[in-house]
Design an enzyme around this catalytic site. Structure first.
Site, PDB file in Angstrom:
ATOM      1  N   ASP A  12       0.788  -1.247   0.000  1.00  0.00           N
ATOM      2  CA  ASP A  12       0.000   0.000   0.000  1.00  0.00           C
ATOM      3  C   ASP A  12       0.817   1.294   0.000  1.00  0.00           C
ATOM      4  O   ASP A  12       0.499   2.237   0.736  1.00  0.00           O
ATOM      5  CB  ASP A  12      -0.978   0.011   1.200  1.00  0.00           C
ATOM      6  CG  ASP A  12      -1.939  -1.171   1.191  1.00  0.00           C
ATOM      7  OD1 ASP A  12      -1.862  -2.005   0.271  1.00  0.00           O
ATOM      8  OD2 ASP A  12      -2.770  -1.261   2.112  1.00  0.00           O
ATOM      9  N   ASP A  52      -4.493  -0.793  -1.561  1.00  0.00           N
ATOM     10  CA  ASP A  52      -5.779  -0.690  -0.908  1.00  0.00           C
ATOM     11  C   ASP A  52      -6.707  -0.137  -1.987  1.00  0.00           C
ATOM     12  O   ASP A  52      -6.354   0.824  -2.689  1.00  0.00           O
ATOM     13  CB  ASP A  52      -5.639   0.287   0.272  1.00  0.00           C
ATOM     14  CG  ASP A  52      -6.539  -0.050   1.437  1.00  0.00           C
ATOM     15  OD1 ASP A  52      -6.876  -1.228   1.624  1.00  0.00           O
ATOM     16  OD2 ASP A  52      -6.908   0.888   2.177  1.00  0.00           O
ATOM     17  N   HIS A  54     -10.681   0.578  -2.482  1.00  0.00           N
ATOM     18  CA  HIS A  54     -12.032   0.559  -1.913  1.00  0.00           C
ATOM     19  C   HIS A  54     -13.078   1.180  -2.836  1.00  0.00           C
ATOM     20  O   HIS A  54     -12.808   2.203  -3.489  1.00  0.00           O
ATOM     21  CB  HIS A  54     -12.055   1.364  -0.605  1.00  0.00           C
ATOM     22  CG  HIS A  54     -11.177   0.826   0.481  1.00  0.00           C
ATOM     23  ND1 HIS A  54     -11.149  -0.497   0.846  1.00  0.00           N
ATOM     24  CD2 HIS A  54     -10.293   1.456   1.311  1.00  0.00           C
ATOM     25  CE1 HIS A  54     -10.292  -0.654   1.848  1.00  0.00           C
ATOM     26  NE2 HIS A  54      -9.748   0.507   2.140  1.00  0.00           N
ATOM     27  N   HIS A  58     -17.485   1.782   1.025  1.00  0.00           N
ATOM     28  CA  HIS A  58     -16.762   0.822   1.873  1.00  0.00           C
ATOM     29  C   HIS A  58     -17.087   0.999   3.359  1.00  0.00           C
ATOM     30  O   HIS A  58     -17.170   2.124   3.855  1.00  0.00           O
ATOM     31  CB  HIS A  58     -15.246   0.934   1.646  1.00  0.00           C
ATOM     32  CG  HIS A  58     -14.510  -0.234   2.189  1.00  0.00           C
ATOM     33  ND1 HIS A  58     -13.770  -0.173   3.339  1.00  0.00           N
ATOM     34  CD2 HIS A  58     -14.452  -1.526   1.754  1.00  0.00           C
ATOM     35  CE1 HIS A  58     -13.264  -1.383   3.581  1.00  0.00           C
ATOM     36  NE2 HIS A  58     -13.664  -2.215   2.640  1.00  0.00           N
ATOM     37  N   HIS A  95     -10.508   6.890   1.764  1.00  0.00           N
ATOM     38  CA  HIS A  95      -9.144   6.744   1.226  1.00  0.00           C
ATOM     39  C   HIS A  95      -9.106   5.654   0.165  1.00  0.00           C
ATOM     40  O   HIS A  95      -9.922   4.739   0.167  1.00  0.00           O
ATOM     41  CB  HIS A  95      -8.156   6.410   2.356  1.00  0.00           C
ATOM     42  CG  HIS A  95      -8.427   5.069   2.992  1.00  0.00           C
ATOM     43  ND1 HIS A  95      -9.391   4.891   3.955  1.00  0.00           N
ATOM     44  CD2 HIS A  95      -7.885   3.846   2.772  1.00  0.00           C
ATOM     45  CE1 HIS A  95      -9.426   3.622   4.310  1.00  0.00           C
ATOM     46  NE2 HIS A  95      -8.533   2.952   3.604  1.00  0.00           N
ATOM     47  N   LYS A 120      -6.690  -5.047  -2.890  1.00  0.00           N
ATOM     48  CA  LYS A 120      -7.480  -5.626  -1.797  1.00  0.00           C
ATOM     49  C   LYS A 120      -8.415  -4.577  -1.234  1.00  0.00           C
ATOM     50  O   LYS A 120      -8.180  -3.373  -1.405  1.00  0.00           O
ATOM     51  CB  LYS A 120      -6.563  -6.155  -0.698  1.00  0.00           C
ATOM     52  CG  LYS A 120      -5.805  -5.037  -0.035  1.00  0.00           C
ATOM     53  CD  LYS A 120      -4.909  -5.516   1.073  1.00  0.00           C
ATOM     54  CE  LYS A 120      -3.997  -4.401   1.502  1.00  0.00           C
ATOM     55  NZ  LYS A 120      -4.708  -3.195   2.006  1.00  0.00           N
ATOM     56  N   CYS A 168      -1.819  -2.654   7.724  1.00  0.00           N
ATOM     57  CA  CYS A 168      -1.682  -3.631   6.640  1.00  0.00           C
ATOM     58  C   CYS A 168      -0.329  -4.336   6.627  1.00  0.00           C
ATOM     59  O   CYS A 168      -0.251  -5.519   6.319  1.00  0.00           O
ATOM     60  CB  CYS A 168      -1.992  -2.967   5.301  1.00  0.00           C
ATOM     61  SG  CYS A 168      -3.758  -2.575   5.158  1.00  0.00           S
TER      62      CYS A 168
HETATM   63  C1  VGL Z   1      -4.531   0.672   5.809  1.00  0.00           C
HETATM   64  C2  VGL Z   1      -5.978   1.760   7.218  1.00  0.00           C
HETATM   65  C3  VGL Z   1      -7.013   1.577   6.326  1.00  0.00           C
HETATM   66  C4  VGL Z   1      -3.139   0.215   5.543  1.00  0.00           C
HETATM   67  C5  VGL Z   1      -5.543   0.475   4.907  1.00  0.00           C
HETATM   68  O1  VGL Z   1      -2.772   0.057   4.362  1.00  0.00           O
HETATM   69  O2  VGL Z   1      -2.384   0.005   6.522  1.00  0.00           O
HETATM   70  N1  VGL Z   1      -4.757   1.301   6.964  1.00  0.00           N
HETATM   71  N2  VGL Z   1      -6.782   0.939   5.176  1.00  0.00           N
HETATM   72 ZN    ZN Z   2      -8.274   0.930   3.645  1.00  0.00          ZN
END
Ligand code: VGL
Ligand code: ZN
Length: 227
Positions: A12, A52, A54, A58, A95, A120, A168
């Site tokens: 990410d 990430d 979404h 979401h 996000h 994902k 993550c």
């Molecule tokens: C993540 C918060 C929400 C990450 C993803 O990539 O760590 N953190 N979505």
């Molecule tokens: Zn996320």
């Protein structure tokens, strides 16, 4: 080192997790790019980047729940196929919306060295931090297939880097260790949403069997000399 087949997972490393404009910017998140690029130049069997990814609706977006505050409030996530199975999850600002500029990998990352990008978090009903699978035991709602890919490549060791360390990246390392890979989280190549809780978080990661290692340590030097 006949049986050393390392893989790299870059988690990410996207605009929304980086200053100056990311909606969920992790402090100094962009600063890891040069060191991640240095790792990318090592002879990995496979280099995977995750995103990430979404939809607007979401479940992890506080804006989708009336009166809820991002970073603070939690929500109960229910397995859509087994309502007895639930977990509590943190709510975030909007996000990494699919196709938005915030979902792009940062331009500092040497994407030409990446073999595969896995997305994902596309299922609006569940929160998935791990690039492996969701936290449900049964039935599992999401499985990225990454374990199959790593096994096909006969990977022995998994190196994990990226953002965010305490979400993550942590979940990627824990799941890689759970799947039986020797797993290393390279500390200089990650940053946490909550740096004050990072030392506690590291302990949890190490309990899983994954090791938090340094760029100067033997686990990383071995990469540079391996073949
Ligand atoms: C993540 C918060 C929400 C990450 C993803 O990539 O760590 N953190 N979505
Ligand atoms: Zn996320």
């Amino acid at each position: 080192m006949a049986n050393f087949r390392p893989a790299l997972i870059v988690v990410d490393l996207q605009e929304d997790f980086c200053p100056p404009n990311g909606s969920l910017a992790v402090t100094n998140g962009r600063d890891i790019a040069p060191l991640v690029n240095k790792l990318l130049a090592s002879p990995f069997v496979i280099r995977i980047a995750t995103k990430d990814w979404h939809p607007h609706d979401h479940v992890s977006f506080a804006a989708n729940h009336q009166g809820k505050v991002p970073f603070e409030d939690l929500i109960t996530i229910v397995n859509p196929y087994n309502e007895a199975e639930t977990y509590e999850s943190r709510l975030w600002p909007v996000h990494c919306v699919q196709g938005s500029p915030g979902a792009e990998l940062i331009p500092e990352l040497l994407t030409s060295q990446i073999d595969m990008v896995l997305e994902k978090g596309a299922d609006p009903r569940i929160e998935v931090y791990s690039p492996f699978y969701d936290p449900f035991k049964s039935p599992r709602v999401y499985d990225s297939g990454i374990v199959k890919i790593l096994r096909e490549k006969q990977v022995t060791d998994v190196y994990v880097v990226g953002l965010a360390a305490d979400y993550c990246v942590k979940n990627a390392a824990v799941d890689a260790a759970k799947e039986g890979f020797k797993t290393y989280l390279v500390e200089e190549c990650t940053r946490a949403v909550d740096p004050s809780a990072w030392s506690e978080c590291k302990k949890e990661i190490e309990i899983s069997g994954a090791k938090v290692v340094s760029m100067d340590g033997p686990e990383v030097s071995r990469l540079m000399t391996a073949q």
